[in-house]
Design an enzyme around this catalytic site. Structure first.
Site, short mmCIF file in Angstrom:
data_model
loop_
_atom_site.label_atom_id
_atom_site.label_comp_id
_atom_site.label_asym_id
_atom_site.label_seq_id
_atom_site.Cartn_x
_atom_site.Cartn_y
_atom_site.Cartn_z
N SER A 127 -120.21 -40.12 39.74
CA SER A 127 -120.24 -40.56 41.59
C SER A 127 -120.17 -42.27 41.00
CB SER A 127 -120.76 -40.53 42.07
OG SER A 127 -120.96 -41.38 43.51
N TYR A 161 -129.89 -39.16 45.59
CA TYR A 161 -128.40 -38.78 45.26
C TYR A 161 -128.30 -39.83 43.91
CZ TYR A 161 -123.22 -37.68 45.31
OH TYR A 161 -122.11 -37.87 44.56
N LYS A 201 -127.09 -38.71 40.20
CA LYS A 201 -125.96 -38.98 39.20
C LYS A 201 -126.21 -40.15 38.05
CE LYS A 201 -123.25 -36.56 41.24
NZ LYS A 201 -122.39 -35.38 40.80
#
Length: 244
Positions: A136, A149, A153
């Site tokens: 991402s 998150y 990533k």
């Protein structure tokens, strides 16, 4: 451009919905033999109705032992797309142990485990292979309420590079794709607030979010021999977000 994926056996995680489901459909249309992995049996059942011949495996990738049992005997795999992921949006000061543990279990640990299974099989066969990790833009930018998150990533990007270094001598290429917001049904719902969407769109030089096919096309290219000299890369699909 013919990507010559026909006859290759591909495994896709997070295959029940969104980007993963579209990857399965594109690979199936290209003539690949696909193994679709999801934790939701109903999604797999409907996928098979759309793409007859697709093999399915229903397993929760957060469960190491269940994953080993489900995929340990999956057989020869040439191409792997690690797409499964979870996202718990919490302010940094409110991050919970449960959100942390689940996020790293699915977004990073499962990538290691599934990639080990596939890579060991490739090495035992003496066969070349390709792994694509779906990362991402959040791996390289600090986004409010995305502390866990973003961390998963960011770790995935670095893991991708290490895998490329260690697996390259075995003729296994490993790359990541790093999309911006993607207009899956979930993405559309999450960014339906015009004010919220504008704040992100103002940071994207092309002025739009990604469509699912933008991400899928990039992944298929990386899976193909057309990208045979590309490994260890993190490929933005972000309209220029990371360039700003």
């Amino acid at each position: 451009m013919d990507l010559r994926l026909a006859g290759r056996r591909a495994l896709v995680t997070g295959a029940g919905k969104g980007i993963g489901r579209s990857i399965v459909k594109a690979l199936h249309a290209a003539g690949a033999r696909v193994v679709a992995v999801s934790r939701t049996q109903a999604d797999l059942d409907s996928l098979v109705r759309e793409c007859p011949g697709v093999e399915t495996v229903c397993v929760d990738l957060a469960d190491w032992e269940a994953t080993e049992q489900a995929l340990g005997g999956v057989g020869p795999v040439d191409l792997l797309v690690n797409n499964a992921a979870v996202a718990f949006l919490q302010p940094f000061l409110e991050v919970t142990k449960e959100a942390y543990d689940m996020s790293f279990s699915v977004n990073l640990r499962a990538v290691i485990q599934v990639s080990q299974i596939v890579a060991r099989g490739l090495i035992a066969r003496g066969a070349p292979g390709v792994i694509v990790n779906v990362s991402s833009q959040a791996s390289q930018r600090g986004l409010t309420n995305h502390s866990v998150y973003c961390s998963t990533k960011g770790a995935l990007d670095t893991l991708t590079k290490v895998m490329a270094v260690e697996l390259g001598p075995h003729k296994i290429r490993v790359n990541a794709v790093n999309p911006t917001v993607v207009m899956t049904p979930m993405g559309q719902a999450a960014w339906s607030d015009p004010q919220k969407a504008k704040a992100m769109l103002d940071r994207i030089p092309l002025g739009r979010f990604a469509e699912v096919e933008n991400v899928v096309d990039t992944i298929l290219f990386l899976l193909s021999d057309r990208s045979s000299m590309t490994t260890g890369s993190t490929v933005p699909v972000d309209g220029g977000f990371l360039a700003t």
